[in-house]
Motif scaffolding. Structure first.
Motif, mmCIF file in Angstrom:
data_model
loop_
_atom_site.group_PDB
_atom_site.id
_atom_site.type_symbol
_atom_site.label_atom_id
_atom_site.label_comp_id
_atom_site.label_asym_id
_atom_site.label_seq_id
_atom_site.Cartn_x
_atom_site.Cartn_y
_atom_site.Cartn_z
ATOM 1 N N LEU A 75 -89.838 -49.605 -23.816
ATOM 2 C CA LEU A 75 -88.757 -48.846 -24.461
ATOM 3 C C LEU A 75 -87.448 -49.019 -23.701
ATOM 4 C CD1 LEU A 75 -90.681 -45.532 -25.253
ATOM 5 C CD2 LEU A 75 -89.865 -47.215 -26.921
ATOM 6 N N ARG A 76 -87.533 -49.003 -22.377
ATOM 7 C CA ARG A 76 -86.329 -49.153 -21.550
ATOM 8 C C ARG A 76 -85.691 -50.518 -21.758
ATOM 9 N NH1 ARG A 76 -86.346 -48.004 -15.000
ATOM 10 N NH2 ARG A 76 -84.188 -47.253 -14.859
ATOM 11 N N LEU A 77 -86.512 -51.553 -21.764
ATOM 12 C CA LEU A 77 -85.982 -52.903 -21.946
ATOM 13 C C LEU A 77 -85.367 -53.074 -23.331
ATOM 14 C CD1 LEU A 77 -88.779 -54.930 -20.153
ATOM 15 C CD2 LEU A 77 -86.356 -54.943 -19.555
ATOM 16 N N GLN A 78 -85.923 -52.411 -24.318
ATOM 17 C CA GLN A 78 -85.353 -52.507 -25.662
ATOM 18 C C GLN A 78 -84.059 -51.699 -25.781
ATOM 19 O OE1 GLN A 78 -88.484 -51.594 -28.619
ATOM 20 N NE2 GLN A 78 -88.403 -53.788 -29.049
ATOM 21 N N GLU A 79 -84.116 -50.425 -25.374
ATOM 22 C CA GLU A 79 -82.992 -49.523 -25.617
ATOM 23 C C GLU A 79 -81.834 -49.740 -24.653
ATOM 24 O OE1 GLU A 79 -84.287 -45.455 -25.883
ATOM 25 O OE2 GLU A 79 -86.057 -45.981 -27.060
ATOM 26 N N VAL A 80 -82.143 -50.124 -23.412
ATOM 27 C CA VAL A 80 -81.093 -50.271 -22.397
ATOM 28 C C VAL A 80 -80.654 -51.717 -22.243
ATOM 29 C CG1 VAL A 80 -80.503 -49.870 -19.975
ATOM 30 C CG2 VAL A 80 -81.990 -48.254 -21.181
ATOM 31 N N TYR A 81 -81.609 -52.645 -22.321
ATOM 32 C CA TYR A 81 -81.288 -54.043 -22.036
ATOM 33 C C TYR A 81 -81.299 -54.946 -23.269
ATOM 34 C CZ TYR A 81 -81.751 -52.643 -17.189
ATOM 35 O OH TYR A 81 -81.579 -52.014 -15.980
ATOM 36 N N GLY A 82 -81.586 -54.380 -24.437
ATOM 37 C CA GLY A 82 -81.473 -55.152 -25.664
ATOM 38 C C GLY A 82 -82.497 -56.244 -25.843
ATOM 39 N N MET A 83 -83.644 -56.128 -25.190
ATOM 40 C CA MET A 83 -84.642 -57.178 -25.280
ATOM 41 C C MET A 83 -85.289 -57.209 -26.664
ATOM 42 S SD MET A 83 -84.690 -58.773 -22.448
ATOM 43 C CE MET A 83 -83.948 -58.526 -20.828
ATOM 44 N N ALA A 84 -85.664 -58.417 -27.063
ATOM 45 C CA ALA A 84 -86.418 -58.582 -28.299
ATOM 46 C C ALA A 84 -87.898 -58.367 -28.018
ATOM 47 C CB ALA A 84 -86.173 -59.975 -28.872
ATOM 48 N N GLU A 85 -88.696 -58.390 -29.072
ATOM 49 C CA GLU A 85 -90.125 -58.182 -28.880
ATOM 50 C C GLU A 85 -90.778 -59.369 -28.194
ATOM 51 O OE1 GLU A 85 -92.245 -56.865 -32.259
ATOM 52 O OE2 GLU A 85 -91.000 -55.091 -32.577
ATOM 53 N N GLN A 86 -90.160 -60.544 -28.318
ATOM 54 C CA GLN A 86 -90.680 -61.746 -27.683
ATOM 55 C C GLN A 86 -89.729 -62.196 -26.575
ATOM 56 O OE1 GLN A 86 -93.583 -63.644 -28.642
ATOM 57 N NE2 GLN A 86 -94.133 -61.910 -29.946
ATOM 58 N N ALA B 170 -79.474 -64.163 -23.776
ATOM 59 C CA ALA B 170 -78.701 -63.088 -23.153
ATOM 60 C C ALA B 170 -77.612 -62.570 -24.079
ATOM 61 C CB ALA B 170 -78.109 -63.572 -21.833
ATOM 62 N N ARG B 171 -76.925 -63.464 -24.798
ATOM 63 C CA ARG B 171 -75.867 -63.017 -25.708
ATOM 64 C C ARG B 171 -76.434 -62.175 -26.844
ATOM 65 N NH1 ARG B 171 -70.657 -64.510 -26.593
ATOM 66 N NH2 ARG B 171 -70.835 -66.182 -25.056
ATOM 67 N N GLU B 172 -77.581 -62.598 -27.377
ATOM 68 C CA GLU B 172 -78.216 -61.814 -28.436
ATOM 69 C C GLU B 172 -78.621 -60.439 -27.917
ATOM 70 O OE1 GLU B 172 -81.491 -64.026 -29.980
ATOM 71 O OE2 GLU B 172 -80.341 -65.895 -30.109
ATOM 72 N N GLU B 173 -79.091 -60.374 -26.689
ATOM 73 C CA GLU B 173 -79.494 -59.098 -26.113
ATOM 74 C C GLU B 173 -78.300 -58.156 -25.992
ATOM 75 O OE1 GLU B 173 -83.013 -61.326 -23.607
ATOM 76 O OE2 GLU B 173 -81.286 -60.494 -22.543
ATOM 77 N N THR B 174 -77.154 -58.688 -25.598
ATOM 78 C CA THR B 174 -75.953 -57.852 -25.503
ATOM 79 C C THR B 174 -75.611 -57.267 -26.861
ATOM 80 O OG1 THR B 174 -75.105 -59.169 -23.661
ATOM 81 C CG2 THR B 174 -73.511 -57.841 -24.887
ATOM 82 N N ARG B 175 -75.699 -58.082 -27.906
ATOM 83 C CA ARG B 175 -75.410 -57.581 -29.253
ATOM 84 C C ARG B 175 -76.417 -56.513 -29.663
ATOM 85 N NH1 ARG B 175 -71.136 -57.002 -31.964
ATOM 86 N NH2 ARG B 175 -70.516 -59.144 -31.476
ATOM 87 N N GLU C 165 -75.558 -53.124 -28.235
ATOM 88 C CA GLU C 165 -74.492 -52.476 -29.005
ATOM 89 C C GLU C 165 -75.043 -51.889 -30.300
ATOM 90 O OE1 GLU C 165 -71.270 -55.825 -27.397
ATOM 91 O OE2 GLU C 165 -71.832 -55.735 -29.524
ATOM 92 N N GLU C 166 -75.874 -52.661 -30.994
ATOM 93 C CA GLU C 166 -76.408 -52.192 -32.277
ATOM 94 C C GLU C 166 -77.313 -50.978 -32.088
ATOM 95 O OE1 GLU C 166 -75.654 -53.084 -35.198
ATOM 96 O OE2 GLU C 166 -74.730 -55.074 -35.063
ATOM 97 N N ARG C 167 -78.169 -51.027 -31.073
ATOM 98 C CA ARG C 167 -79.121 -49.937 -30.882
ATOM 99 C C ARG C 167 -78.431 -48.669 -30.401
ATOM 100 N NH1 ARG C 167 -83.692 -53.974 -28.206
ATOM 101 N NH2 ARG C 167 -84.425 -54.817 -30.201
ATOM 102 N N LEU C 168 -77.435 -48.807 -29.526
ATOM 103 C CA LEU C 168 -76.688 -47.623 -29.112
ATOM 104 C C LEU C 168 -75.893 -47.072 -30.289
ATOM 105 C CD1 LEU C 168 -75.878 -45.699 -26.863
ATOM 106 C CD2 LEU C 168 -74.055 -47.289 -26.220
ATOM 107 N N GLY C 169 -75.323 -47.973 -31.093
ATOM 108 C CA GLY C 169 -74.608 -47.534 -32.284
ATOM 109 C C GLY C 169 -75.500 -46.757 -33.228
ATOM 110 N N ALA C 170 -76.754 -47.209 -33.379
ATOM 111 C CA ALA C 170 -77.693 -46.504 -34.254
ATOM 112 C C ALA C 170 -77.985 -45.103 -33.736
ATOM 113 C CB ALA C 170 -78.990 -47.308 -34.366
#
Length: 737
Positions: A356-367, A533-538, A541-546
């Motif tokens: 959850l931390r890697l997804q919500e804080v660091y923008g990681m994908a499932e893979q 890394a660039r996709e993770e940054t985006r 932003e999207e997840r915090l925006g949500a």
């Protein structure tokens, strides 16, 4: 290539009516931010920028007060931090006009540990009769040099008795040390004053292994079962099973002495040299030929300790989040083996919390993609790491604890542990280090990759996980021998050591390490330049925006300022704009790795965060102008014609420098913003006493109540105004620190 680039910046700024101070600041900021970058075949290198900047005409007549600006001081620090290019006339000029600036830059460039650098020779060669501050700096540097040399020579001397040993031999002695001195401390909660603490010891062992890898024969990292057996017969078995073969106490004692000297050297570099260079909360005062540390900023020291405490609290916050997620997932619970149920539940909760931390804080994908190119499910990687840790705790540390309590001797206890393993029907390896070939390791990991589609797990997924966690020691040895400056993994970040066709693992290290930090830094520190890394940054932003939208905000992600005038030309993209209740939030997001030292933290403050403050100083006025003329933006933000209050923050994935101002803008951690929006700060306070040892994981998971009146940050209901107050007063941490 325009060599007068920085002079033209200053001239243009002066034509706009800016002072020389402001104009020089603009030029220095451009230099620090890597401008110009150039285009096509005319790209500027770092050396090109150094040459162009220090040859600029505007520098020749700058008064002392301009040199004392942070940007000019940092530019000088950057010059002193490199050895390739020399501009000694600049050093002499600053020494004459503002010697205090030169002292500051010399200190913060780390020159104290690089006294053979041409840049230090430029400073030490100045006429110190005219510069008392520089004369004192020279005396201080001399004391540091002598102290460092003594410690370095001691390490070099103590390496010699171990020079003939192979890396595997050193791993054996490191394991003996861990089980004799570190693991009992963890088991019994005691400490040995004469021994280094765990992290100091692990870091020193990492350095010793790096030395050995840089000097070993390539064949030493191409292991076979026969070479492992030979090493164990000589260096391990006699300690565990007393017989006619005498234990190599000479090697073990030599290792302990080297370890102590390496810890002392590291402590000098970290706590003295790096503290002198990068810790502005203290200063070093000379008393004869000794240096004494004097507190210079008690508030800064308190803030540093408070940020460390926040890091610990966030660890338990994500464990609670993971625990709730596991208990709410019946399919996941169904896969938990009843053997060692609580340990496995704990491992799953830690893995889920980190996921959850890697997804919500660091923008990681499932893979995630490993260096080898294979792709693995991130949650499976985390689960494999945590299950390995749970396995080593239950099957190594707990039995070792029992054997130790019965024998009172760490080596006899290790021998009994190993012997009990050999008595098992499947001849289990219970030695202080384990090894296997790739196929066996894949089979071990495979069950942890089970899904509805592959209920028995997937060999391909297991291989990808192995690729993610493995460090090729042959490749790293070559990198170290060649002096390659590329980042190398710390041994805890990739805890499987590939040596030829076999991989080694240290049960005692895997049992006690922080897998969350290891995986985060594997991805964010070692993998900072990954294509993802660039996709993770985006995604951040999207997840915090949500999350803002769930709180009733109107949100615009990645807004491009229309460059209708030159003022907005350099504003760039706005990461996140959120509006509600007449409040508009402009957020500048920064994502990086978890830092471990004052040196890394100082670099983060003076590079990433300094630049973020500069960016907001340009973006906020641009957004304010856009709100008055971009009807699409105002509509997207749900704004009427009434004036809005604009609040801008730097939102960063790290804790360091929390609640400090950069160009007047508050820096706050992304996790604090998440907790404030979710209103679940109660999880920071160990509500079920899991960390106090008074509850089990399944007992603590029974309650899933919403926050009560005393728990919530918003007793009168959520509002944008109260949200601002919560962040600006650090209310998230009020009951925890």
């Amino acid at each position: 290539m325009n060599e007068r680039y920085y002079d033209k910046l200053v001239s243009a700024a002066r034509e706009k009516g800016m002072t020389i101070s402001a104009a020089a600041d603009e030029a220095a900021m451009a230099f620090l931010d890597g401008k110009p970058a150039g285009q096509g075949r005319h790209k500027w290198s770092g050396g090109d920028r150094q040459t162009a900047f220090w040859n600029s005409e505007f520098l020749k007549d700058l008064p002392a007060d301009v040199w004392r600006q942070e940007t000019l001081g940092l530019a000088l620090t950057r010059y002193l931090g490199q050895d390739r290019l020399g501009f000694p006339e600049i050093v002499a000029q600053v020494a004459t006009i503002a010697p205090d600036v030169l002292v500051w830059a010399a200190r913060h460039s780390g020159l104290v540990m690089r006294q053979d650098s041409p840049r230090w020779l430029e400073i030490s060669g100045l006429d110190t009769n005219q510069h008392e501050a520089l004369a004192e700096l020279k005396r201080v540097f001399h004391i540091f040099r002598e102290a460092h040399q003594v410690r370095q020579e001691e390490v070099e001397r103590l390496r010699k008795p171990l020079s003939e040993l192979a890396p595997l031999d050193l791993l054996i002695y490191a394991s003996l040390f861990a089980f004799e001195h570190r693991i009992p401390d963890l088991v019994y909660g005691r400490s040995q004053p004469e021994m280094p603490d765990a992290q100091e010891a692990w870091d020193a062992i990492d350095d010793i292994l790096a030395w050995k890898l840089s000097n070993c024969d390539p064949s030493d990292v191409q292991l076979t079962e026969m070479s492992i057996a030979s090493s164990m017969r000589q260096h391990l078995i006699p300690f565990l099973f007393p017989s006619g073969e005498r234990p190599r106490h000479d090697c073990y004692q030599a290792f302990l002495e080297l370890l102590g000297a390496q810890v002392e050297l590291n402590a000098f570099e970290d706590r003295s040299a790096d503290a002198f260079s990068y810790d502005d909360s203290i200063r070093f005062e000379r008393n004869g030929d000794r240096l004494e540390i004097v507190d210079a900023d008690a508030d800064a020291q308190t803030a540093w300790r408070r940020d460390g405490k926040k890091f610990d609290l966030l660890h338990q916050y994500w464990l609670y989040r993971g625990m709730d997620a596991v208990m709410a997932d019946p399919d996941l619970l169904a896969r938990v083996s009843p053997a060692h149920l609580e340990a496995n539940l704990h491992a799953l909760a830690k893995a889920k919390g980190t996921w959850l931390r890697l997804q919500e804080v660091y923008g990681m994908a499932e893979q995630v993609r490993a260096d080898a190119g294979s792709s693995a499910a991130l949650f499976h990687v985390l689960m494999a790491a945590e299950m390995m840790t749970a396995f080593f705790i239950e099957d190594y540390l707990r039995p070792y604890q029992q054997c130790l309590s019965e024998t009172g001797n760490s080596f006899l206890a290790l021998g009994r542990l190993a012997f009990c393993g050999l008595l098992q029907p499947d001849m289990q390896n219970r030695f202080p280090l384990t090894w296997s070939d790739r196929a066996a390791k894949v089979d071990r990991i495979k069950p942890w990759t089970a899904t509805a589609e592959h209920p028995s797990g997937s060999a391909r997924s297991a291989e990808a996980i192995l690729d993610f966690m493995i460090c090729d020691w042959a490749a790293m040895a070559k990198q170290l021998r060649d002096g390659d400056a590329t980042l190398r993994p710390r041994w805890q970040e990739r805890p499987l050591f590939k040596m030829g066709r076999l991989s080694l693992q240290l049960p005692w290290m895997m049992a006690v390490q922080n897998n969350s930090a290891a995986v985060i830094n594997n991805l964010r520190r070692l993998g900072a330049r990954r294509n993802e890394a660039r996709e993770e940054t985006r995604r951040i932003e999207e997840r915090l925006g949500a999350l803002f939208r769930k709180r009733g905000f109107h949100v615009v992600v990645g807004y491009e300022i229309p460059a209708l005038d030159t003022e907005d030309a350099n504003a760039g993209e706005i990461d996140l704009i959120c509006a509600r209740d007449g409040h508009v939030f402009v957020l500048e997001l920064k994502s990086t790795y978890q830092r471990r030292s004052v040196k890394e933290a100082w670099a983060h403050r003076t590079s990433t965060l300094r630049k973020a403050g500069l960016q907001l100083s340009r973006k906020v006025p641009a957004v304010q102008r856009a709100l008055g003329r971009d009807m699409e933006l105002t509509a997207a933000l749900g704004l009427a014609n009434s004036p809005s209050t604009v609040t801008a923050w730097i939102v960063d994935t790290t804790i360091e420098w929390d609640h400090q101002l950069f160009r007047g803008f508050l820096k706050v951690s992304l996790e604090e913003v998440l907790i404030a929006l979710r209103d679940d700060r109660r999880l920071l306070n160990d509500p079920h006493r899991l960390f106090a040892g008074n509850a089990t994981l399944d007992q603590g998971a029974e309650e899933h109540a919403e926050p009560g009146k005393d728990d919530t940050l918003y007793p009168d209901g959520f509002s944008a105004g109260r949200f601002v107050e919560v962040i600006q007063t650090a209310a998230v941490w009020a009951d925890s620190l």
